[in-house]
Design a protein around this motif. Sequence first.
Motif, PDB file in Angstrom:
ATOM      1  N   ASN A  61       0.836  -1.189   0.000  1.00 31.45           N
ATOM      2  CA  ASN A  61       0.000   0.000   0.000  1.00 31.45           C
ATOM      3  C   ASN A  61       0.877   1.249   0.000  1.00 31.45           C
ATOM      4  O   ASN A  61       2.101   1.184   0.143  1.00 31.45           O
ATOM      5  CB  ASN A  61      -0.978   0.007   1.177  1.00 31.45           C
ATOM      6  CG  ASN A  61      -0.290  -0.147   2.525  1.00 31.45           C
ATOM      7  OD1 ASN A  61       0.891   0.131   2.686  1.00 31.45           O
ATOM      8  ND2 ASN A  61      -1.047  -0.613   3.518  1.00 31.45           N
ATOM      9  N   ARG A  63       1.205   3.656   2.135  1.00 34.96           N
ATOM     10  CA  ARG A  63       1.880   3.916   3.402  1.00 34.96           C
ATOM     11  C   ARG A  63       3.260   3.236   3.416  1.00 34.96           C
ATOM     12  O   ARG A  63       4.272   3.851   3.763  1.00 34.96           O
ATOM     13  CB  ARG A  63       1.039   3.396   4.563  1.00 34.96           C
ATOM     14  CG  ARG A  63       1.679   3.609   5.936  1.00 34.96           C
ATOM     15  CD  ARG A  63       0.941   2.812   6.992  1.00 34.96           C
ATOM     16  NE  ARG A  63      -0.473   3.149   7.007  1.00 34.96           N
ATOM     17  CZ  ARG A  63      -0.979   4.219   7.602  1.00 34.96           C
ATOM     18  NH1 ARG A  63      -0.178   5.052   8.234  1.00 34.96           N
ATOM     19  NH2 ARG A  63      -2.280   4.441   7.561  1.00 34.96           N
ATOM     20  N   GLU A  83       0.431  10.483   7.724  1.00 31.97           N
ATOM     21  CA  GLU A  83      -0.998  10.185   7.673  1.00 31.97           C
ATOM     22  C   GLU A  83      -1.730  11.103   6.713  1.00 31.97           C
ATOM     23  O   GLU A  83      -2.685  10.700   6.036  1.00 31.97           O
ATOM     24  CB  GLU A  83      -1.603  10.285   9.070  1.00 31.97           C
ATOM     25  CG  GLU A  83      -1.213   9.155  10.004  1.00 31.97           C
ATOM     26  CD  GLU A  83      -1.500   7.787   9.415  1.00 31.97           C
ATOM     27  OE1 GLU A  83      -2.629   7.583   8.919  1.00 31.97           O
ATOM     28  OE2 GLU A  83      -0.598   6.937   9.441  1.00 31.97           O
ATOM     29  N   VAL A  86      -1.095   9.743   3.313  1.00 35.75           N
ATOM     30  CA  VAL A  86      -1.847   8.491   3.139  1.00 35.75           C
ATOM     31  C   VAL A  86      -3.317   8.791   2.844  1.00 35.75           C
ATOM     32  O   VAL A  86      -3.929   8.185   1.953  1.00 35.75           O
ATOM     33  CB  VAL A  86      -1.708   7.608   4.391  1.00 35.75           C
ATOM     34  CG1 VAL A  86      -2.694   6.431   4.341  1.00 35.75           C
ATOM     35  CG2 VAL A  86      -0.274   7.074   4.515  1.00 35.75           C
ATOM     36  N   GLU A  89      -3.708  10.181  -0.751  1.00 33.01           N
ATOM     37  CA  GLU A  89      -3.594   9.131  -1.770  1.00 33.01           C
ATOM     38  C   GLU A  89      -4.824   8.236  -1.767  1.00 33.01           C
ATOM     39  O   GLU A  89      -5.355   7.871  -2.826  1.00 33.01           O
ATOM     40  CB  GLU A  89      -2.332   8.314  -1.500  1.00 33.01           C
ATOM     41  CG  GLU A  89      -1.889   7.432  -2.651  1.00 33.01           C
ATOM     42  CD  GLU A  89      -2.417   6.011  -2.596  1.00 33.01           C
ATOM     43  OE1 GLU A  89      -2.190   5.248  -3.558  1.00 33.01           O
ATOM     44  OE2 GLU A  89      -3.055   5.657  -1.592  1.00 33.01           O
ATOM     45  N   LYS A  90      -5.298   7.892  -0.591  1.00 33.30           N
ATOM     46  CA  LYS A  90      -6.482   7.041  -0.462  1.00 33.30           C
ATOM     47  C   LYS A  90      -7.695   7.696  -1.126  1.00 33.30           C
ATOM     48  O   LYS A  90      -8.431   7.059  -1.884  1.00 33.30           O
ATOM     49  CB  LYS A  90      -6.771   6.792   1.017  1.00 33.30           C
ATOM     50  CG  LYS A  90      -7.913   5.845   1.298  1.00 33.30           C
ATOM     51  CD  LYS A  90      -8.263   5.816   2.779  1.00 33.30           C
ATOM     52  CE  LYS A  90      -7.087   5.516   3.667  1.00 33.30           C
ATOM     53  NZ  LYS A  90      -7.485   5.425   5.098  1.00 33.30           N
ATOM     54  N   GLU A 153      -4.502  -2.075   5.915  1.00 33.29           N
ATOM     55  CA  GLU A 153      -4.439  -0.644   6.208  1.00 33.29           C
ATOM     56  C   GLU A 153      -5.381  -0.246   7.334  1.00 33.29           C
ATOM     57  O   GLU A 153      -5.026   0.571   8.182  1.00 33.29           O
ATOM     58  CB  GLU A 153      -4.777   0.151   4.937  1.00 33.29           C
ATOM     59  CG  GLU A 153      -4.938   1.645   5.108  1.00 33.29           C
ATOM     60  CD  GLU A 153      -3.636   2.349   5.460  1.00 33.29           C
ATOM     61  OE1 GLU A 153      -3.701   3.428   6.059  1.00 33.29           O
ATOM     62  OE2 GLU A 153      -2.552   1.811   5.165  1.00 33.29           O
TER      63      GLU A 153
END
Length: 249
Positions: A61, A63, A83, A86, A89-90, A153
């Motif tokens: 992933n 991260r 974070e 992350v 991107e998520k 995740e």
Amino acid sequence: MSIPDLTRITTLLLDADGTLFPSEEPAFIASATVTQDFARHFGLTGTFSPEHLRLTTTGKNFRTTAQDLADSQGVHLDPAELEEWVEREKTEVTAYLGQILTPRPDVVAAVSALGSHYRLAMVSSSALTRLAACSTASGLDDLLPADRRFSAEDSLPVPTSKPDPAVYRFALTELGISPHQALALEDSATGAASAVAAGIATAGLVQFVPAGERPGRISHLRDAGAAWVRQSWEELVMDLVGDAVRVAT
């Protein structure tokens, strides 16, 4: 390689990206934009094109990719700032996949056939929001509902990524089964190594792997411990159920 004894198998643990839906190539298009911004922000050097990231980080992933990249160049990442990246991107990848993926009749038919004989669950490195968007866009919500999706995740006390076997061990515990009652299905060596380390028999599936990369991917899957590898969902159903799944194209 020959198929192992399947008589004790009650549950199929299915990888998501690149296995249940062809999401890896489009995901890296969206993810590369974030990775490039991340690299510029921290002064990191390297190649961050979608294709390079796909070839070098499949199965991980964002991260883990971001942390590995920073560690390799001696850059310290503040956890709170990581974070933020992350989450960005998520959000961006999830939105893109939700728009671009469509149901694959052959996959829907195969998963439906397997669901008539086995309990099914999804085991992935990706975030639950991404799995939800991909499942909906791919027409798999009814076959793999939210309570049978496990994310390295989001589902674990501490986020991780395959090849760490933690997400597979967590899925086994939540489902109340032993490793010998499960069969994992993976498209990458990273994922196969995760399942094998958890003591789970593993099959490889390369339907969504680009044709020119399949021989190498099959070799890597076998090296990672996959007991056998198939080219398509139809072949896999023949192995596990014995009935061909044929879908008009």
